[in-house]
Design an enzyme around this catalytic site. Structure first.
Site, PDB file in Angstrom:
ATOM      1  N   TYR A   1       0.764  -1.181   0.240  1.00 46.55           N
ATOM      2  CA  TYR A   1      -0.103   0.005   0.123  1.00 46.55           C
ATOM      3  C   TYR A   1       0.764   1.103   0.037  1.00 46.55           C
ATOM      4  O   TYR A   1       1.513   1.560   0.985  1.00 46.55           O
ATOM      5  CB  TYR A   1      -0.800  -0.088   1.247  1.00 46.55           C
ATOM      6  CG  TYR A   1      -2.043  -0.902   1.186  1.00 46.55           C
ATOM      7  CD1 TYR A   1      -2.346  -1.783  -0.002  1.00 46.55           C
ATOM      8  CD2 TYR A   1      -2.841  -1.135   2.195  1.00 46.55           C
ATOM      9  CE1 TYR A   1      -3.507  -2.831   0.183  1.00 46.55           C
ATOM     10  CE2 TYR A   1      -4.015  -1.928   2.309  1.00 46.55           C
ATOM     11  CZ  TYR A   1      -4.137  -2.815   1.264  1.00 46.55           C
ATOM     12  OH  TYR A   1      -5.181  -3.658   1.307  1.00 46.55           O
TER      13      TYR A   1
ATOM     14  N   LYS B   1      -0.795  -7.862  -2.955  1.00 51.12           N
ATOM     15  CA  LYS B   1      -1.938  -7.318  -2.983  1.00 51.12           C
ATOM     16  C   LYS B   1      -2.058  -5.859  -3.172  1.00 51.12           C
ATOM     17  O   LYS B   1      -1.186  -5.231  -2.152  1.00 51.12           O
ATOM     18  CB  LYS B   1      -2.734  -7.763  -1.826  1.00 51.12           C
ATOM     19  CG  LYS B   1      -4.140  -6.972  -1.374  1.00 51.12           C
ATOM     20  CD  LYS B   1      -4.585  -7.644   0.076  1.00 51.12           C
ATOM     21  CE  LYS B   1      -5.985  -7.195   0.222  1.00 51.12           C
ATOM     22  NZ  LYS B   1      -6.250  -5.979   0.868  1.00 51.12           N
TER      23      LYS B   1
HETATM   24  P1  FBP Z   1     -11.282  -4.489   2.061  1.00 46.58           P
HETATM   25  O1  FBP Z   1     -11.520  -5.431   0.749  1.00 46.58           O
HETATM   26  O2  FBP Z   1     -12.658  -4.429   2.869  1.00 46.58           O
HETATM   27  O3  FBP Z   1     -10.722  -3.361   1.594  1.00 46.58           O
HETATM   28  O4  FBP Z   1      -9.948  -5.317   2.680  1.00 46.58           O
HETATM   29  C1  FBP Z   1      -8.807  -5.187   2.284  1.00 46.58           C
HETATM   30  C2  FBP Z   1      -7.863  -4.751   3.215  1.00 46.58           C
HETATM   31  O5  FBP Z   1      -6.603  -4.677   2.925  1.00 46.58           O
HETATM   32  C3  FBP Z   1      -7.889  -5.437   4.648  1.00 46.58           C
HETATM   33  O6  FBP Z   1      -7.119  -6.440   4.700  1.00 46.58           O
HETATM   34  C4  FBP Z   1      -7.458  -4.200   5.483  1.00 46.58           C
HETATM   35  O7  FBP Z   1      -8.085  -4.489   7.026  1.00 46.58           O
HETATM   36  C5  FBP Z   1      -8.183  -3.036   4.860  1.00 46.58           C
HETATM   37  O8  FBP Z   1      -8.240  -3.327   3.549  1.00 46.58           O
HETATM   38  C6  FBP Z   1      -7.182  -1.924   5.030  1.00 46.58           C
HETATM   39  O9  FBP Z   1      -7.843  -0.852   4.593  1.00 46.58           O
HETATM   40  P2  FBP Z   1      -7.027   0.442   4.602  1.00 46.58           P
HETATM   41  O10 FBP Z   1      -5.647   0.525   5.055  1.00 46.58           O
HETATM   42  O11 FBP Z   1      -7.355   1.076   3.392  1.00 46.58           O
HETATM   43  O12 FBP Z   1      -7.716   1.398   5.643  1.00 46.58           O
END
Ligand code: FBP
Length: 252
Positions: free
Chosen positions: A144, A176
């Site tokens: 991310y 991911k």
């Molecule tokens: P979602 O499909 O609900 O977005 O889940 C994916 C995910 O990566 C989860 O594993 C994690 O808890 C969440 O999104 C983190 O979201 P963010 O960092 O955007 O708040």
């Protein structure tokens, strides 16, 4: 070369993994009376539509029963809350051997690419990669882009392809990633990932039809699957959503 038994968390080389680590990442704001109960989400994961469920260690310890639960377990090894307004850092909270003793078939780790603390997360990731290699299980990188250095570019072709390439070069088996928003730019992200498998996150709950359209677009761009949470277990009809996503991901 295919490494580290990806077969245990995939079908036809594709992935549809249910994410349920939101209690730690977001607090209880994502939950209702039903989906706050891990047992309900585990039974959804066991529907046969998913190739895995991603949990934090504590939930797995108390709710996941290896041999009884059918969805392969993926333990998220790090995590953080969303309470602090600072450059993101997600510390390691669980070790690879603990995850394996809970029944994990894979482990996951978030790297906030571009964060001031990126180096620390990269080095933890590398260590986990070595341990996962030794144990013969795959490591999934939750890649991310976040933090001041990438502000406003979190969904750009340039930064997401960088994040994908970083996961490849660090030795992950699966990345991911957020979606760039269009198939052309995302196909570059996939190209940058080389032999790494690329999955896409779900994001906040959106209209069901829009989400199915998005899932089709992501698969057309060449992704290997989805790791999705809220768009499934927040839906009024989670099982129907799971069934449809299964068709999209595996029959494409
Ligand atoms: P979602 O499909 O609900 O977005 O889940 C994916 C995910 O990566 C989860 O594993 C994690 O808890 C969440 O999104 C983190 O979201 P963010 O960092 O955007 O708040």
């Amino acid at each position: 070369m295919e490494r580290n038994n990806l077969k245990s968390i995939s079908k036809k080389g594709r992935f549809l993994i249910l994410a349920y680590d939101h209690g730690m990442e977001h607090g209880t704001a994502d939950f209702n009376q039903e989906n706050i109960n891990p047992e309900k989400v585990l039974s959804l994961a066991d529907s046969g539509y998913f190739t895995g469920i991603a949990l934090q260690k504590g939930v797995a310890e108390r709710y996941y029963q290896p041999g009884k639960n059918k969805a392969p377990l993926i333990i998220k090894l790090n995590g953080k809350t969303n309470l602090l307004d600072e450059e993101p850092y997600s510390p390691q909270l669980c070790q690879v051997d603990e995850a394996i003793s809970l029944g994990a078939k894979a482990v996951g780790y978030t790297v906030y690419v571009g964060s001031k603390h990126e180096k620390k997360m990269m080095s933890q990731f590398a260590k986990i990669g070595r341990e996962a290699d030794q144990a013969g299980i795959p490591l999934i990188g939750w890649m991310y882009p976040r933090g001041k250095a990438v502000k406003g570019k979190e969904y750009s072709r340039e930064i997401l392809s960088y994040a994908a390439r970083l996961a490849l070069e660090m030795g992950a088996e699966v990345a991911k990633l957020p979606y760039t928003g269009d198939p052309n730019s995302f196909s570059w992200v996939i190209k940058a990932a080389g032999r790494l498998k690329v999955t896409v996150q779900g994001g906040p709950k959106t209209d069901k039809k829009d989400f199915f359209g998005l899932a089709e677009e992501i698969m057309t761009a060449g992704a290997d699957g989805l790791i999705v949470g809220r768009n499934v277990w927040q839906a009024d009809d989670p099982l129907e959503v799971a069934k449809k996503l299964n068709e999209i991901v595996f029959n494409f």
